[in-house]
Design a protein around this motif. Structure first.
Motif, PDB file in Angstrom:
ATOM      1  N   SER A  22      39.586  38.947  43.908  1.00 17.09           N
ATOM      2  CA  SER A  22      39.282  38.913  42.471  1.00 17.09           C
ATOM      3  C   SER A  22      38.455  37.693  42.095  1.00 17.09           C
ATOM      4  CB  SER A  22      40.580  38.915  41.655  1.00 17.09           C
ATOM      5  OG  SER A  22      41.290  40.117  41.841  1.00 17.09           O
ATOM      6  N   HIS A  71      39.028  44.640  40.885  1.00 17.46           N
ATOM      7  CA  HIS A  71      39.458  44.967  39.527  1.00 17.46           C
ATOM      8  C   HIS A  71      40.084  46.358  39.426  1.00 17.46           C
ATOM      9  CE1 HIS A  71      36.596  41.827  37.507  1.00 17.46           C
ATOM     10  NE2 HIS A  71      37.680  41.289  38.025  1.00 17.46           N
ATOM     11  N   TYR A 105      45.889  44.443  39.494  1.00 15.86           N
ATOM     12  CA  TYR A 105      44.984  44.030  38.425  1.00 15.86           C
ATOM     13  C   TYR A 105      44.997  45.060  37.296  1.00 15.86           C
ATOM     14  CZ  TYR A 105      40.879  42.396  35.916  1.00 15.86           C
ATOM     15  OH  TYR A 105      40.041  41.942  34.933  1.00 15.86           O
TER      16      TYR A 105
END
Length: 255
Positions: free
Chosen positions: A195, A205, A210
């Motif tokens: 990330s 993502h 996430y």
């Protein structure tokens, strides 16, 4: 052919009779609440220092859920142990003899684990929120504020889906040690590192952690790829894929 209610009863008996699974759920509650309460108190006592010159709105809800990262670890371990204990002990053969319909067996596990994880996660989320807000003093918020109630429910759903995702991965791998060896580094090492790497962060993502963490957002942050509802759908897709993969492997492989 075992009836589905009988399968559910059997799976419930298995979960509550294993001490380690009960303890991991208790730890999920304690660490999420404890760390969230501590950081809420520290934030209230040092609010000006923590905020600095930030112009973004203060997320009191997110502050109270500061301990959810450790709660994630505990709920992942619960999902792994709840499925993996049968493989490590050899009891899976007994379970398959009693319930030859392998998909039905896994579905029963998923329903029981999901219901139990959701119950514990709801208690954890709402208790953590209310305790955190009480410690934030004048900087607190309420459930009646826009998006706050959704974020609290989002925290509970996120933990529940992580549990089921972990259970599905364990069913695919047939080994709880291997499952933990894959899941813990993935969620707590690989995903955070990727990330932060510009060339691959777009891919990261769309990882389940996430995506699920977007569900806790009260204020959508500038520059974020998507908001809470797409995050929910992405995390749900990962969860369903893991359970489907577990069902497929369980059907094709010997116990």
């Amino acid at each position: 052919m075992a009836s589905f209610p009988a399968v559910l009863q059997s799976e419930w008996t298995k979960v509550r009779s294993v001490r380690s699974t009960v303890w991991t759920l208790a730890i999920t509650f304690v660490v999420t609440l404890g760390v969230g309460a501590l950081l809420s108190l520290l934030t209230n006592n040092n609010f000006d220092s923590f905020r600095g010159n930030s112009e973004s709105p203060f997320d009191a809800t997110g502050t109270s859920f500061s301990g959810i990262l450790l709660g994630e670890l505990a709920i992942i371990v619960f999902g792994v142990l709840a499925v993996g204990n049968e493989y490590s002990s050899g009891m899976i053969r007994v379970s398959l003899a009693a319930v030859p319909q392998r998909v039905t067996l896994l579905a029963g596990k998923a329903v029981v684990l999901g219901a139990l994880a959701l119950l514990v996660s709801l208690v954890t989320a709402f208790t953590t929120f209310f305790v955190g807000q009480s410690l934030l003093g004048t900087h607190s918020t309420t459930l009646s504020e826009p998006h706050v109630l959704r974020a609290v429910f989002g925290a509970a759903l996120y933990l529940t889906m992580l549990c089921l995702f972990s259970a599905g991965v364990t069913a695919m791998l047939h080994n709880q040690t291997l499952a933990l060896g894959v899941l813990v580094p993935f969620f707590f090492l690989l995903s955070p590192i990727l990330s932060a790497v510009p060339k691959v962060k777009t891919l990261a993502h769309y990882f389940p952690d996430y995506a699920g963490s977007r569900m806790l957002l009260v204020y959508e942050q500038h520059g974020q790829p998507y908001g809470p509802w797409p995050g929910f759908l992405i995390c749900l897709a990962w969860t369903c894929a893991a359970l489907a993969g577990g069902a497929l492997v369980l059907r094709k492989r010997d116990a």
